[in-house]
Motif scaffolding. Structure first.
Motif, PDB file in Angstrom:
ATOM      1  N   VAL A 204       0.833  -1.199   0.000  1.00 17.24           N
ATOM      2  CA  VAL A 204       0.000   0.000   0.000  1.00 17.24           C
ATOM      3  C   VAL A 204       0.870   1.252   0.000  1.00 17.24           C
ATOM      4  CG1 VAL A 204      -1.762   1.281   1.259  1.00 17.24           C
ATOM      5  CG2 VAL A 204      -1.848  -1.194   1.199  1.00 17.24           C
ATOM      6  N   VAL A 205       1.934   1.233   0.795  1.00 19.06           N
ATOM      7  CA  VAL A 205       2.841   2.375   0.846  1.00 19.06           C
ATOM      8  C   VAL A 205       3.455   2.626  -0.525  1.00 19.06           C
ATOM      9  CG1 VAL A 205       4.972   3.254   1.867  1.00 19.06           C
ATOM     10  CG2 VAL A 205       3.329   2.010   3.290  1.00 19.06           C
ATOM     11  N   PHE A 206       3.849   1.555  -1.211  1.00 18.29           N
ATOM     12  CA  PHE A 206       4.447   1.695  -2.542  1.00 18.29           C
ATOM     13  C   PHE A 206       3.445   2.270  -3.541  1.00 18.29           C
ATOM     14  CE2 PHE A 206       5.017  -0.098  -6.816  1.00 18.29           C
ATOM     15  CZ  PHE A 206       6.264   0.444  -7.132  1.00 18.29           C
ATOM     16  N   VAL A 207       2.223   1.723  -3.556  1.00 19.90           N
ATOM     17  CA  VAL A 207       1.205   2.195  -4.508  1.00 19.90           C
ATOM     18  C   VAL A 207       0.890   3.667  -4.264  1.00 19.90           C
ATOM     19  CG1 VAL A 207      -1.220   1.972  -5.166  1.00 19.90           C
ATOM     20  CG2 VAL A 207       0.189  -0.066  -4.909  1.00 19.90           C
ATOM     21  N   LEU A 208       0.750   4.054  -3.007  1.00 20.08           N
ATOM     22  CA  LEU A 208       0.434   5.444  -2.687  1.00 20.08           C
ATOM     23  C   LEU A 208       1.581   6.374  -3.070  1.00 20.08           C
ATOM     24  CD1 LEU A 208      -1.269   4.991   0.793  1.00 20.08           C
ATOM     25  CD2 LEU A 208      -2.388   5.672  -1.333  1.00 20.08           C
ATOM     26  N   PHE A 209       2.815   5.988  -2.764  1.00 25.83           N
ATOM     27  CA  PHE A 209       3.956   6.841  -3.101  1.00 25.83           C
ATOM     28  C   PHE A 209       4.093   6.980  -4.615  1.00 25.83           C
ATOM     29  CE2 PHE A 209       8.383   7.528  -4.244  1.00 25.83           C
ATOM     30  CZ  PHE A 209       8.672   8.669  -3.499  1.00 25.83           C
ATOM     31  N   TYR A 210       3.895   5.899  -5.335  1.00 23.25           N
ATOM     32  CA  TYR A 210       4.000   5.944  -6.797  1.00 23.25           C
ATOM     33  C   TYR A 210       2.997   6.919  -7.391  1.00 23.25           C
ATOM     34  CZ  TYR A 210       3.824   4.306 -11.652  1.00 23.25           C
ATOM     35  OH  TYR A 210       3.828   4.245 -13.026  1.00 23.25           O
ATOM     36  N   ASN A 211       1.761   6.858  -6.909  1.00 27.03           N
ATOM     37  CA  ASN A 211       0.734   7.756  -7.430  1.00 27.03           C
ATOM     38  C   ASN A 211       0.949   9.191  -6.966  1.00 27.03           C
ATOM     39  OD1 ASN A 211      -1.677   6.228  -8.919  1.00 27.03           O
ATOM     40  ND2 ASN A 211      -0.869   4.865  -7.342  1.00 27.03           N
ATOM     41  N   ALA A 212       1.408   9.383  -5.739  1.00 31.65           N
ATOM     42  CA  ALA A 212       1.714  10.729  -5.261  1.00 31.65           C
ATOM     43  C   ALA A 212       2.852  11.345  -6.069  1.00 31.65           C
ATOM     44  CB  ALA A 212       2.078  10.688  -3.781  1.00 31.65           C
ATOM     45  N   PHE A 213       3.838  10.536  -6.398  1.00 34.09           N
ATOM     46  CA  PHE A 213       4.959  11.021  -7.216  1.00 34.09           C
ATOM     47  C   PHE A 213       4.471  11.455  -8.595  1.00 34.09           C
ATOM     48  CE2 PHE A 213       8.330  10.369 -10.308  1.00 34.09           C
ATOM     49  CZ  PHE A 213       9.384  11.085  -9.747  1.00 34.09           C
ATOM     50  N   ASN A 214       3.607  10.651  -9.217  1.00 35.47           N
ATOM     51  CA  ASN A 214       3.091  11.000 -10.548  1.00 35.47           C
ATOM     52  C   ASN A 214       2.274  12.285 -10.513  1.00 35.47           C
ATOM     53  OD1 ASN A 214       4.255   8.853 -11.879  1.00 35.47           O
ATOM     54  ND2 ASN A 214       2.463   7.525 -11.666  1.00 35.47           N
TER      55      ASN A 214
END
Length: 354
Positions: A204-214
């Protein structure tokens, strides 16, 4: 067949005789009770029964349940066990009444169950929203202050296309109904990943960070090149509700994972995980509707010819309405002591029968 028997007798003659005896006993058991099972099946299928037939139905149901237990313990033949299980379940439904669809239960779900589950998890999803926003706006501000950073992730041609056409064109490249279905599916998958991956925390942390970065990188580039109004004007109409649904899914998923890590002093890990997962299922069902609404906004409102300010106001009003819905109805359900248990119709299939 002859070869199988010869091998079996050669290896262990006594074992072969035991298997044969078990088969004979099972056949005899089936022959002895087959008439009762047929009668039970007949009575279970009737819409109306007399008082005498009702008594007979109950008696036959109790016997069939005993027969099922005997078959399971002595000779668990899969086909016979499945047959008797279906028969016993059908008879039980005939006696107690199968759960029927009820609009009142649907109404209770949307006025109490779903908002209560979301309301109870608000510390988790509001924390997710705050963390996501800090990362996204932090990256956005850094890119605005240092436009050259974007060159490490996209070339000049890509940046030019994004500013001039791609960003706005993305929302109108498909027919509105097709765009709605597309984003609804994509967002549902993303939210499901957050819910399901919550048990392991890190996905979940990875998915959220990836989308926040985009989001941060795209917004930073758009602002740095003078198109910040376009970025926020196209994101706000649907993005407020859409991202909130993702935050809720991620927060509830993390809550499930934390229930396994720290169940508390009065609960076992298994019980804490089951209770959190049940509320997670409730939230998942409700978010299907929330994501559909955000999909409709993205498919029909965002690419519309309305002024950007009007579209943003409509999106903000829908978002605030959702938050008010969760807080007002969720708090009211909490005060009234409502339960977040799933309706019996949804859990019946998952509960093993005796």
């Amino acid at each position: 067949m002859l070869m199988g028997n010869s091998v079996l007798h050669r290896v262990h003659p006594a074992g072969a005789r035991a298997v044969y005896a078990a088969v004979v006993d099972l056949d005899a058991y089936v022959a002895e009770h087959a008439a009762e099972w047929r009668r039970l099946d007949q009575l279970s299928r009737r819409r109306r029964v007399t008082a005498a037939e009702a008594d007979e139905l109950v008696a036959l149901y109790q016997r069939a349940a005993t027969h099922l237990s005997v078959v399971r313990s002595r000779s668990p033949d899969p086909a016979l066990v499945a047959r008797l299980s279906r028969l016993v379940l059908a008879a039980r439904n005939a006696i107690t009444g199968a759960p029927a669809f009820s609009w009142s239960r649907v109404g209770h779900f949307f006025t109490a169950g779903f908002p209560l589950a979301v309301y109870r998890a608000w510390p988790w999803w509001s924390g997710v929203a705050m963390s996501f926003s800090l990362i996204a706006f932090g990256i956005m501000g850094y890119v605005v202050a240092n436009p050259d950073v974007a060159d490490q992730f996209m070339d000049d041609a890509t940046i030019t296309r994004m500013i001039q056409s791609d960003f706005v064109g993305y929302y109108s490249q498909y027919a509105s109904q097709n765009q709605t279905l597309r984003v609804w599916t994509n967002n549902a998958v993303l939210t499901a990943e957050c819910l399901a991956g919550g048990v392991l925390i890190l996905p979940v942390v990875f998915v959220l960070f990836y989308n926040a970065f985009n989001v941060g990188m795209t917004g930073g580039v758009m602002i740095a090149y003078g198109s910040g109004d376009v970025f926020f004007g196209m994101i706000i109409p649907h993005g407020l509700l859409e991202l909130t649904a993702v935050f809720v899914g991620a927060g509830v998923g993390l809550r499930i994972g934390w229930a396994w890590i720290a169940p508390g002093p009065l609960r076992t890990r298994g019980r804490a995980l089951v209770e959190a997962a049940r509320e997670g299922m409730l939230v998942a069902l409700g978010l299907v509707v929330v994501l559909l609404i955000s999909g409709l906004l993205e498919g029909f409102l965002t690419p519309s010819a309305l002024p950007m300010l009007v579209k943003d106001v409509i999106g903000a009003v829908v978002w605030l309405a959702f938050l008010a819905y969760v807080v007002i109805l969720g708090r009211a359900a909490e005060v009234q002591g409502e339960s977040t248990d799933l309706p019996e119709e949804l859990t019946e299939a998952a509960v093993p029968t005796a």
